[in-house]
Scaffold this active site. Structure first.
Site, PDB file in Angstrom:
ATOM      1  N   HIS A  62      43.323  41.237  45.291  1.00  0.00           N
ATOM      2  CA  HIS A  62      43.181  39.983  46.039  1.00  0.00           C
ATOM      3  C   HIS A  62      41.837  39.339  45.711  1.00  0.00           C
ATOM      4  CE1 HIS A  62      41.186  42.883  48.690  1.00  0.00           C
ATOM      5  NE2 HIS A  62      40.616  41.878  49.335  1.00  0.00           N
ATOM      6  N   HIS A  64      39.114  38.493  47.461  1.00  0.00           N
ATOM      7  CA  HIS A  64      37.826  38.696  48.121  1.00  0.00           C
ATOM      8  C   HIS A  64      36.868  39.182  47.039  1.00  0.00           C
ATOM      9  CE1 HIS A  64      39.381  39.128  52.513  1.00  0.00           C
ATOM     10  NE2 HIS A  64      39.021  37.891  52.244  1.00  0.00           N
ATOM     11  N   ASP A  66      34.505  41.274  46.657  1.00  0.00           N
ATOM     12  CA  ASP A  66      34.220  42.681  46.378  1.00  0.00           C
ATOM     13  C   ASP A  66      35.318  43.348  45.548  1.00  0.00           C
ATOM     14  OD1 ASP A  66      35.672  42.254  48.813  1.00  0.00           O
ATOM     15  OD2 ASP A  66      35.356  44.336  49.369  1.00  0.00           O
ATOM     16  N   HIS A  67      36.373  42.618  45.235  1.00  0.00           N
ATOM     17  CA  HIS A  67      37.456  43.162  44.419  1.00  0.00           C
ATOM     18  C   HIS A  67      37.528  42.547  43.025  1.00  0.00           C
ATOM     19  CE1 HIS A  67      39.444  45.581  47.561  1.00  0.00           C
ATOM     20  NE2 HIS A  67      38.749  44.765  48.336  1.00  0.00           N
ATOM     21  N   HIS A 142      46.610  41.845  54.921  1.00  0.00           N
ATOM     22  CA  HIS A 142      45.165  41.622  54.893  1.00  0.00           C
ATOM     23  C   HIS A 142      44.927  40.186  55.343  1.00  0.00           C
ATOM     24  CE1 HIS A 142      41.124  42.620  53.871  1.00  0.00           C
ATOM     25  NE2 HIS A 142      41.064  42.036  52.689  1.00  0.00           N
TER      26      HIS A 142
END
Length: 159
Positions: A62, A64, A66-67, A142
């Site tokens: 996804h 976000h 941090d990914h 999420h």
């Protein structure tokens, strides 16, 4: 079949000293698949002595940061080090817009083909398959549209 997972990062949006943002490396018979690519992924690959040029498929769950915020750094490093083998990325279509913007703004033409496979986040589907394995996308719950990935060994015909 040899199957090994190396957790390169399992932290959340804010990195801590011992936990980096999300990144997992899956080794299936010496073929490497990266799931998510948070910041610091390249340093973790170096620490674990994993050659990033052996990664040919990257799956992003996804959007976000941090990914995926380590992805462009990894792509640029592959480019600067002369990669010529195509790289497959499986993610939501919006990530390709981000990649295109970064490449355009840095005036970079990659030395390798970047093959983007848009994935749907509202249903399950086989998104990668070869003679040994199959990767299926699954819907996860999420705050933003999110996809999980199921890596499954294919049944071998009886002898």
């Amino acid at each position: 079949m040899s199957f090994e997972i190396t957790i390169l990062g399992s932290g959340s949006a804010t990195p801590s000293y011992n936990r980096h943002p999300s990144a997992q490396l899956i080794n299936i018979n010496e073929r490497f698949f990266l799931v998510d690519c948070g910041e610091g992924t390249q340093m973790q690959l170096l620490q674990y002595k994993i050659r990033y040029h052996r990664i040919n498929h990257i799956f992003i769950s996804h959007l976000h940061g941090d990914h995926y915020l380590g992805l462009m750094g990894l792509i640029f490093t592959m480019h600067l080090n002369g990669r010529t083998t195509e790289l497959h990325i499986y993610a939501q279509q919006e990530l390709m817009d981000i990649i295109d913007l970064q490449l355009r703004m840095s005036n970079t033409v990659l030395k390798f083909n970047l093959i983007f496979h848009p994935i749907q986040y509202y249903g399950s589907k086989i998104i990668y398959e070869d003679e040994e394995i199959q990767v299926k996308s699954i819907v996860l719950s999420h705050r933003v549209p999110t996809t999980g990935f199921v890596f499954r060994e294919k049944q071998k015909p009886p002898r």
